[in-house]
Design a protein around this motif. Structure first.
Motif, PDB file in Angstrom:
ATOM      1  N   LYS A  77       0.835  -1.214   0.000  1.00  0.00           N
ATOM      2  CA  LYS A  77       0.000   0.000   0.000  1.00  0.00           C
ATOM      3  C   LYS A  77       0.870   1.265   0.000  1.00  0.00           C
ATOM      4  N   SER A  78       1.872   1.284   0.861  1.00  0.00           N
ATOM      5  CA  SER A  78       2.711   2.484   0.952  1.00  0.00           C
ATOM      6  C   SER A  78       3.551   2.640  -0.311  1.00  0.00           C
ATOM      7  N   ALA A  79       4.056   1.538  -0.844  1.00  0.00           N
ATOM      8  CA  ALA A  79       4.851   1.619  -2.078  1.00  0.00           C
ATOM      9  C   ALA A  79       4.006   2.170  -3.224  1.00  0.00           C
ATOM     10  N   TYR A  87       9.798   1.307   3.476  1.00  0.00           N
ATOM     11  CA  TYR A  87       8.955   2.380   3.957  1.00  0.00           C
ATOM     12  C   TYR A  87       8.476   1.967   5.334  1.00  0.00           C
ATOM     13  N   ASP A  88       8.405   2.919   6.281  1.00  0.00           N
ATOM     14  CA  ASP A  88       7.991   2.579   7.648  1.00  0.00           C
ATOM     15  C   ASP A  88       6.697   1.770   7.635  1.00  0.00           C
ATOM     16  N   PRO A  89       6.754   0.495   8.043  1.00  0.00           N
ATOM     17  CA  PRO A  89       5.570  -0.370   7.927  1.00  0.00           C
ATOM     18  C   PRO A  89       4.441   0.016   8.883  1.00  0.00           C
ATOM     19  N   TYR A  90       4.740   0.823   9.902  1.00  0.00           N
ATOM     20  CA  TYR A  90       3.707   1.166  10.898  1.00  0.00           C
ATOM     21  C   TYR A  90       3.155   2.568  10.689  1.00  0.00           C
ATOM     22  N   MET A 129      -5.415   8.113   1.926  1.00  0.00           N
ATOM     23  CA  MET A 129      -5.154   7.578   3.259  1.00  0.00           C
ATOM     24  C   MET A 129      -4.476   6.224   3.092  1.00  0.00           C
ATOM     25  N   ASP A 130      -3.191   6.193   3.457  1.00  0.00           N
ATOM     26  CA  ASP A 130      -2.399   4.958   3.386  1.00  0.00           C
ATOM     27  C   ASP A 130      -2.499   4.309   4.766  1.00  0.00           C
ATOM     28  N   THR A 131      -3.409   3.351   4.887  1.00  0.00           N
ATOM     29  CA  THR A 131      -3.707   2.805   6.216  1.00  0.00           C
ATOM     30  C   THR A 131      -2.663   1.786   6.662  1.00  0.00           C
TER      31      THR A 131
HETATM   32 MG    MG Z   1       2.458   0.854   4.777  1.00  0.00          MG
END
Ligand code: MG
Ligand code: GDP
Length: 179
Positions: free
Chosen positions: A26-28, A42-45, A66-68
Protein backbone atom coordinates in the motif's frame (compact mmCIF):
# COMPACT_ATOMS: atom_id res chain seq x y z
CA UNK A 1 -20.38 30.62 -10.43
CA UNK A 2 -20.03 32.13 -13.89
CA UNK A 3 -17.10 33.91 -15.41
CA UNK A 4 -15.85 34.89 -18.85
CA UNK A 5 -15.34 31.20 -19.66
CA UNK A 6 -18.86 30.30 -18.61
CA UNK A 7 -19.49 27.99 -15.73
CA UNK A 8 -16.56 27.63 -13.33
CA UNK A 9 -16.69 24.41 -11.40
CA UNK A 10 -15.64 24.49 -7.76
CA UNK A 11 -12.41 22.61 -7.15
CA UNK A 12 -13.28 18.93 -6.79
CA UNK A 13 -11.93 16.79 -4.02
CA UNK A 14 -11.65 13.04 -3.75
CA UNK A 15 -10.67 10.91 -0.76
CA UNK A 16 -9.09 7.53 -1.50
CA UNK A 17 -8.39 4.87 1.12
CA UNK A 18 -5.92 2.03 0.66
CA UNK A 19 -6.70 -1.13 2.58
CA UNK A 20 -5.01 -4.51 2.79
CA UNK A 21 -2.65 -6.73 4.73
CA UNK A 22 0.66 -5.40 6.01
CA UNK A 23 3.35 -5.87 3.41
CA UNK A 24 1.11 -6.00 0.32
CA UNK A 25 2.52 -2.69 -0.94
CA UNK A 26 0.00 0.00 0.00
CA UNK A 27 2.71 2.48 0.95
CA UNK A 28 4.85 1.62 -2.08
CA UNK A 29 1.85 2.25 -4.37
CA UNK A 30 1.02 5.50 -2.55
CA UNK A 31 4.59 6.78 -2.74
CA UNK A 32 4.81 5.80 -6.42
CA UNK A 33 1.61 7.67 -7.18
CA UNK A 34 2.79 10.76 -5.29
CA UNK A 35 6.47 10.85 -6.32
CA UNK A 36 6.78 8.55 -9.38
CA UNK A 37 9.42 6.65 -7.43
CA UNK A 38 9.56 3.21 -5.91
CA UNK A 39 10.73 3.35 -2.30
CA UNK A 40 11.53 -0.21 -1.28
CA UNK A 41 11.74 0.35 2.48
CA UNK A 42 8.95 2.38 3.96
CA UNK A 43 7.99 2.58 7.65
CA UNK A 44 5.57 -0.37 7.93
CA UNK A 45 3.71 1.17 10.90
CA UNK A 46 3.14 4.60 9.38
CA UNK A 47 -0.42 5.56 8.58
CA UNK A 48 -1.00 8.96 7.04
CA UNK A 49 -3.08 11.04 4.67
CA UNK A 50 -1.37 12.65 1.67
CA UNK A 51 -2.74 15.23 -0.72
CA UNK A 52 -2.00 15.76 -4.39
CA UNK A 53 -3.46 18.13 -6.97
CA UNK A 54 -4.20 16.02 -10.01
CA UNK A 55 -5.68 16.41 -13.45
CA UNK A 56 -8.08 13.57 -14.16
CA UNK A 57 -9.60 13.75 -17.64
CA UNK A 58 -8.47 17.40 -17.84
CA UNK A 59 -10.40 18.21 -14.63
CA UNK A 60 -8.48 19.48 -11.60
CA UNK A 61 -9.09 17.46 -8.47
CA UNK A 62 -7.44 17.42 -5.07
CA UNK A 63 -6.83 13.77 -4.31
CA UNK A 64 -6.29 12.77 -0.70
CA UNK A 65 -4.84 9.34 -0.09
CA UNK A 66 -5.15 7.58 3.26
CA UNK A 67 -2.40 4.96 3.39
CA UNK A 68 -3.71 2.80 6.22
CA UNK A 69 -1.84 0.47 8.53
CA UNK A 70 -3.98 -2.10 10.32
CA UNK A 71 -1.98 -4.55 12.36
CA UNK A 72 -5.14 -6.40 13.36
CA UNK A 73 -6.93 -6.54 10.02
CA UNK A 74 -10.25 -4.80 9.39
CA UNK A 75 -11.05 -3.48 12.87
CA UNK A 76 -11.45 0.19 13.85
CA UNK A 77 -12.63 1.05 10.38
CA UNK A 78 -14.68 4.05 11.52
CA UNK A 79 -11.82 6.40 10.64
CA UNK A 80 -12.19 5.76 6.94
CA UNK A 81 -15.69 4.40 6.33
CA UNK A 82 -17.46 7.73 6.02
CA UNK A 83 -14.36 9.64 4.85
CA UNK A 84 -13.73 7.62 1.69
CA UNK A 85 -15.00 8.45 -1.77
CA UNK A 86 -13.38 5.26 -3.09
CA UNK A 87 -11.47 2.29 -1.70
CA UNK A 88 -8.44 0.52 -3.13
CA UNK A 89 -8.26 -2.93 -1.55
CA UNK A 90 -4.78 -4.33 -2.15
CA UNK A 91 -3.22 -7.78 -1.97
CA UNK A 92 0.04 -9.17 -3.21
CA UNK A 93 -0.17 -11.77 -6.02
CA UNK A 94 2.63 -13.78 -4.42
CA UNK A 95 0.98 -13.97 -1.02
CA UNK A 96 -2.19 -16.02 -0.56
CA UNK A 97 -2.63 -14.75 3.01
CA UNK A 98 -2.88 -11.19 1.73
CA UNK A 99 -5.52 -12.33 -0.76
CA UNK A 100 -7.55 -13.85 2.09
CA UNK A 101 -7.11 -10.68 4.12
CA UNK A 102 -8.34 -8.50 1.31
CA UNK A 103 -11.52 -10.58 1.22
CA UNK A 104 -11.99 -9.79 4.93
CA UNK A 105 -11.74 -6.12 4.02
CA UNK A 106 -14.25 -6.55 1.21
CA UNK A 107 -16.63 -8.35 3.56
CA UNK A 108 -16.21 -5.61 6.15
CA UNK A 109 -16.95 -2.93 3.56
CA UNK A 110 -20.05 -4.71 2.35
CA UNK A 111 -21.24 -5.13 5.96
CA UNK A 112 -20.88 -1.39 6.51
CA UNK A 113 -22.48 -0.37 3.23
CA UNK A 114 -25.06 1.63 5.17
CA UNK A 115 -22.41 3.59 7.07
CA UNK A 116 -20.88 5.06 3.94
CA UNK A 117 -22.50 5.98 0.67
CA UNK A 118 -23.38 2.62 -0.79
CA UNK A 119 -22.23 3.89 -4.19
CA UNK A 120 -18.64 4.23 -2.92
CA UNK A 121 -16.63 2.33 -5.53
CA UNK A 122 -14.11 -0.32 -4.59
CA UNK A 123 -11.11 -1.28 -6.70
CA UNK A 124 -9.40 -4.59 -6.06
CA UNK A 125 -5.65 -4.34 -6.73
CA UNK A 126 -3.34 -7.32 -7.13
CA UNK A 127 0.10 -5.78 -6.50
CA UNK A 128 3.66 -7.06 -7.11
CA UNK A 129 2.98 -8.14 -10.68
CA UNK A 130 6.76 -8.15 -11.18
CA UNK A 131 6.78 -11.23 -8.91
CA UNK A 132 4.76 -13.21 -11.45
CA UNK A 133 7.24 -16.10 -11.20
CA UNK A 134 6.25 -16.52 -7.55
CA UNK A 135 2.56 -15.97 -8.13
CA UNK A 136 0.18 -17.73 -5.72
CA UNK A 137 -3.01 -15.92 -6.66
CA UNK A 138 -4.12 -16.38 -10.25
CA UNK A 139 -5.60 -13.55 -12.24
CA UNK A 140 -8.89 -15.44 -12.47
CA UNK A 141 -9.01 -15.82 -8.65
CA UNK A 142 -8.72 -12.03 -8.44
CA UNK A 143 -11.38 -11.55 -11.11
CA UNK A 144 -13.77 -13.94 -9.35
CA UNK A 145 -13.51 -12.04 -6.06
CA UNK A 146 -13.94 -8.74 -7.88
CA UNK A 147 -17.13 -10.01 -9.47
CA UNK A 148 -18.41 -11.38 -6.14
CA UNK A 149 -17.91 -8.02 -4.41
CA UNK A 150 -18.81 -5.87 -7.40
CA UNK A 151 -15.44 -4.14 -7.71
CA UNK A 152 -13.18 -3.34 -10.61
CA UNK A 153 -9.93 -5.26 -10.73
CA UNK A 154 -6.37 -4.46 -11.78
CA UNK A 155 -2.98 -6.09 -11.37
CA UNK A 156 -0.01 -3.73 -11.04
CA UNK A 157 3.50 -3.45 -9.74
CA UNK A 158 4.64 -0.58 -7.55
CA UNK A 159 8.15 -0.99 -8.99
CA UNK A 160 7.22 -0.87 -12.67
CA UNK A 161 6.05 2.11 -14.68
CA UNK A 162 4.44 5.08 -13.00
CA UNK A 163 1.57 5.40 -15.48
CA UNK A 164 -0.09 2.09 -14.68
CA UNK A 165 0.01 2.95 -10.97
CA UNK A 166 -1.31 6.44 -11.66
CA UNK A 167 -4.04 4.84 -13.78
CA UNK A 168 -5.61 2.88 -10.90
CA UNK A 169 -5.66 5.97 -8.64
CA UNK A 170 -7.21 8.07 -11.40
CA UNK A 171 -9.68 5.30 -12.15
CA UNK A 172 -10.73 5.37 -8.48
CA UNK A 173 -11.31 9.14 -8.81
CA UNK A 174 -13.34 8.64 -12.01
CA UNK A 175 -15.51 6.00 -10.41
CA UNK A 176 -16.00 8.09 -7.28
CA UNK A 177 -17.22 10.97 -9.44
CA UNK A 178 -19.69 8.73 -11.21
CA UNK A 179 -20.95 7.21 -7.95
MG1 MG B 1 2.46 0.85 4.78
P1 GDP C 1 2.32 -1.97 3.16
O1 GDP C 1 2.50 -2.59 4.52
O2 GDP C 1 1.09 -2.51 2.50
O3 GDP C 1 2.35 -0.48 3.19
O4 GDP C 1 3.54 -2.48 2.26
P2 GDP C 1 4.85 -1.67 1.81
O5 GDP C 1 4.52 -0.67 0.78
O6 GDP C 1 5.59 -1.19 3.01
O7 GDP C 1 5.68 -2.85 1.09
C1 GDP C 1 6.05 -4.02 1.79
C2 GDP C 1 7.25 -4.64 1.10
O8 GDP C 1 6.89 -5.06 -0.22
C3 GDP C 1 8.42 -3.68 0.94
O9 GDP C 1 9.62 -4.42 1.13
C4 GDP C 1 8.32 -3.22 -0.49
O10 GDP C 1 9.57 -2.89 -1.03
C5 GDP C 1 7.73 -4.43 -1.18
N1 GDP C 1 6.90 -4.08 -2.35
C6 GDP C 1 5.86 -3.21 -2.38
N2 GDP C 1 5.32 -3.19 -3.61
C7 GDP C 1 6.04 -4.05 -4.37
C8 GDP C 1 5.96 -4.47 -5.73
O11 GDP C 1 5.11 -4.06 -6.52
N3 GDP C 1 6.88 -5.42 -6.14
C9 GDP C 1 7.82 -5.90 -5.30
N4 GDP C 1 8.68 -6.81 -5.81
N5 GDP C 1 7.93 -5.53 -4.02
C10 GDP C 1 7.04 -4.62 -3.56
Amino acid sequence: MTGMFGKVKPCAECNLVLLGAMGCGKSALTVKFLTKRFISEYDPYLEDIYSSDELVDQQPVTVRVMDTCDQEGPVNCERYLSWANAFLVVYSINDMESFKDCQLYLQTLSMHKNTFRSQTPIILVGNKLDMDRYRHVSQSDGEAVAIRFDCSFFEVSACWDFLSVQYIFHEAVRRAKRG
